[in-house]
Write a protein that holds these residues in place. Structure first.
Motif, PDB file in Angstrom:
ATOM      1  N   GLN A  48     -33.544  23.787  23.901  1.00 53.70           N
ATOM      2  CA  GLN A  48     -33.126  22.794  22.914  1.00 53.70           C
ATOM      3  C   GLN A  48     -32.710  21.482  23.567  1.00 53.70           C
ATOM      4  O   GLN A  48     -32.208  21.458  24.692  1.00 53.70           O
ATOM      5  N   ALA A  49     -32.941  20.415  22.812  1.00 54.56           N
ATOM      6  CA  ALA A  49     -32.364  19.111  23.138  1.00 54.56           C
ATOM      7  C   ALA A  49     -31.229  18.868  22.160  1.00 54.56           C
ATOM      8  O   ALA A  49     -31.320  19.267  20.991  1.00 54.56           O
ATOM      9  N   TRP A  50     -30.158  18.217  22.623  1.00 53.04           N
ATOM     10  CA  TRP A  50     -29.014  18.026  21.743  1.00 53.04           C
ATOM     11  C   TRP A  50     -28.518  16.579  21.779  1.00 53.04           C
ATOM     12  O   TRP A  50     -28.714  15.852  22.755  1.00 53.04           O
ATOM     13  N   LEU A  51     -27.907  16.214  20.690  1.00 52.51           N
ATOM     14  CA  LEU A  51     -27.334  14.876  20.525  1.00 52.51           C
ATOM     15  C   LEU A  51     -25.998  15.043  19.811  1.00 52.51           C
ATOM     16  O   LEU A  51     -25.930  15.684  18.758  1.00 52.51           O
ATOM     17  N   VAL A  52     -24.941  14.491  20.394  1.00 51.71           N
ATOM     18  CA  VAL A  52     -23.611  14.555  19.803  1.00 51.71           C
ATOM     19  C   VAL A  52     -23.093  13.138  19.625  1.00 51.71           C
ATOM     20  O   VAL A  52     -23.080  12.348  20.577  1.00 51.71           O
ATOM     21  N   VAL A  53     -22.678  12.815  18.402  1.00 49.28           N
ATOM     22  CA  VAL A  53     -22.075  11.515  18.093  1.00 49.28           C
ATOM     23  C   VAL A  53     -20.729  11.780  17.433  1.00 49.28           C
ATOM     24  O   VAL A  53     -20.664  12.508  16.433  1.00 49.28           O
ATOM     25  N   THR A  65     -23.277  17.163  15.575  1.00 51.43           N
ATOM     26  CA  THR A  65     -24.125  17.715  16.629  1.00 51.43           C
ATOM     27  C   THR A  65     -25.501  18.039  16.069  1.00 51.43           C
ATOM     28  O   THR A  65     -25.616  18.752  15.078  1.00 51.43           O
ATOM     29  N   VAL A  66     -26.526  17.511  16.723  1.00 52.98           N
ATOM     30  CA  VAL A  66     -27.916  17.753  16.333  1.00 52.98           C
ATOM     31  C   VAL A  66     -28.582  18.593  17.414  1.00 52.98           C
ATOM     32  O   VAL A  66     -28.467  18.286  18.610  1.00 52.98           O
ATOM     33  N   HIS A 117     -23.425  11.333  23.231  1.00 48.01           N
ATOM     34  CA  HIS A 117     -23.878  12.156  24.351  1.00 48.01           C
ATOM     35  C   HIS A 117     -25.219  12.816  24.003  1.00 48.01           C
ATOM     36  O   HIS A 117     -25.422  13.226  22.854  1.00 48.01           O
ATOM     37  N   THR A 118     -26.079  12.920  24.977  1.00 55.08           N
ATOM     38  CA  THR A 118     -27.347  13.632  24.809  1.00 55.08           C
ATOM     39  C   THR A 118     -27.577  14.525  26.023  1.00 55.08           C
ATOM     40  O   THR A 118     -27.014  14.307  27.100  1.00 55.08           O
ATOM     41  N   GLY A 119     -28.432  15.517  25.857  1.00 50.40           N
ATOM     42  CA  GLY A 119     -28.763  16.414  26.949  1.00 50.40           C
ATOM     43  C   GLY A 119     -29.735  17.475  26.467  1.00 50.40           C
ATOM     44  O   GLY A 119     -30.237  17.418  25.334  1.00 50.40           O
ATOM     45  N   MET A 120     -29.997  18.458  27.297  1.00 50.05           N
ATOM     46  CA  MET A 120     -30.966  19.476  26.921  1.00 50.05           C
ATOM     47  C   MET A 120     -30.714  20.762  27.698  1.00 50.05           C
ATOM     48  O   MET A 120     -30.063  20.774  28.743  1.00 50.05           O
TER      49      MET A 120
END
Length: 361
Positions: free
Chosen positions: A271-276, A339-340, A264-267
């Protein structure tokens, strides 16, 4: 109301002031005694000068002694610093004097030594693990060559098999060297200006990463769930692509047959975020932070069977270089969720080296 802190400045000022008052009082008393004795002006002047000379000398000696005593801990710091080497980083000042500037300096010095000792230990482990990882494919190649060459009945098929083994081992060694170089390059940029800065969408990077591992996903029967909303950031495109690639590749490599993979990605405004996240083996939550150290694979070290164990180390270094953060949690039932968080593109200048990156602590 708390009493004033006995700082070094206050103590030296107070002691020097006392010396000054004592010197003035001595001169005053000497002059008074001479006047009471009926001495002439010349005698009073000479006596005053003599008293001034004596008391000034005593004041200088006292001031020197006071200053030397107050600054003695600094000599201890200097002596310890001169004695330090990579073999004596266990030494500490352990200052037990007043809570003053010297105590602050000693505490800062001890904390610095703690960080240096930790860094040297980490470096030693890294070198040892890297040597082990490189030694394994080299040993495989040497063994295969020795066995095949000493077999008098080895035919063309056997030599072809040996060539395939050598090729696989060399690919593994080359991949490890590339990963080590990438990790070194990324960590070198932490706390500095990024060498390259361009717009990157984490959603696009994840799409590319998923297409790269599509064959492995199909082979393992992994069900992929994606929600790739725009997540624009500013940074080094190759490093950010590698960040997404490492997370997705790890989530596939450490998954289970017929497992699940979530990307999943979003913002937000900032912040922008990336969850794997992935399914997989059970992880002890206390071991999760160590996964970001080099050569750690789900609690196992230097197994060599499932990658080099540098994936999350590189992810952490890329986040640091871009002023972001990364965290991981063990999923209930097995697997990991990473989570980034990175500064959104709207908050980051695009110009080359326009913004410095905060140092990781």
């Amino acid at each position: 109301m708390n009493p004033p802190r006995p700082t070094l400045r206050r103590r030296i000022t107070l002691l020097n002031g006392l010396l000054l008052v004592a010197t003035g009082a001595g001169v005053l008393v000497t002059t008074w005694l001479m006047v009471e004795a009926g001495a002439g002006q010349a005698q009073v002047l000479l006596a005053g000068l003599a008293a001034l000379a004596v008391l000034s000398t005593l004041g200088l000696i006292g001031g020197y002694w006071i200053t030397a005593r107050a600054l003695r801990p600094l000599q201890q710091v200097t002596t310890t610093a001169r004695r330090l080497s990579t073999e004596t980083l266990d030494q500490r000042l352990r200052y037990s004097g007043p809570d003053d500037e010297i105590a602050e300096l000693a505490g800062t010095f001890d904390a610095m030594l703690d960080r240096l000792a930790s860094a040297f230990d980490s470096q030693k482990r890294f070198v040892a693990n890297a040597s082990h990882e490189l030694r394994t494919p080299l040993a495989v190649m040497r063994t295969e060559v020795d066995v095949t060459l000493t077999d008098p009945e080895a035919d063309l098929a056997e030599y072809r098999r040996m060539a395939r083994v050598l090729r696989d081992a060399s690919v593994r060694a080359n991949s490890l060297v590339d990963a080590l170089l990438l990790l070194a390059r990324t960590e070198a940029q932490a706390g500095r200006r990024l060498a390259r800065k361009a717009p990157v969408d984490l959603a696009v990077a994840c799409t590319t990463a998923l297409s790269t591992v599509q064959r492995d996903i199909a082979r393992m029967g992994i069900l992929v769930n994606t929600d790739l909303r725009p997540a624009p950031v500013i940074g080094d495109p190759s490093l950010l692509d590698r960040l997404a690639g490492n997370l997705v590749e790890n989530a596939v490599r450490y998954n289970e047959a017929n497992g699940h993979l979530w990307v999943h990605t979003g913002m937000t405004a900032e912040q922008a975020w990336l969850v794997v996240a992935n399914t997989g083996g059970e992880l002890d939550p206390s071991e999760v932070p160590a996964l970001f150290e080099p050569f750690r694979r789900g609690g196992l070290e230097r197994t060599g069977s499932r990658g080099a164990g540098l994936g999350l180390s590189i992810v952490r270094a890329v986040c640091d270089a871009h002023g972001g953060s990364v965290r991981a949690v063990a999923r209930s039932g097995g697997g990991l969720e990473v989570t980034v968080l990175l500064p959104a593109a709207a908050t980051t200048p695009v110009s080359r080296g326009a913004a410095s990156v905060p140092q990781r602590h």
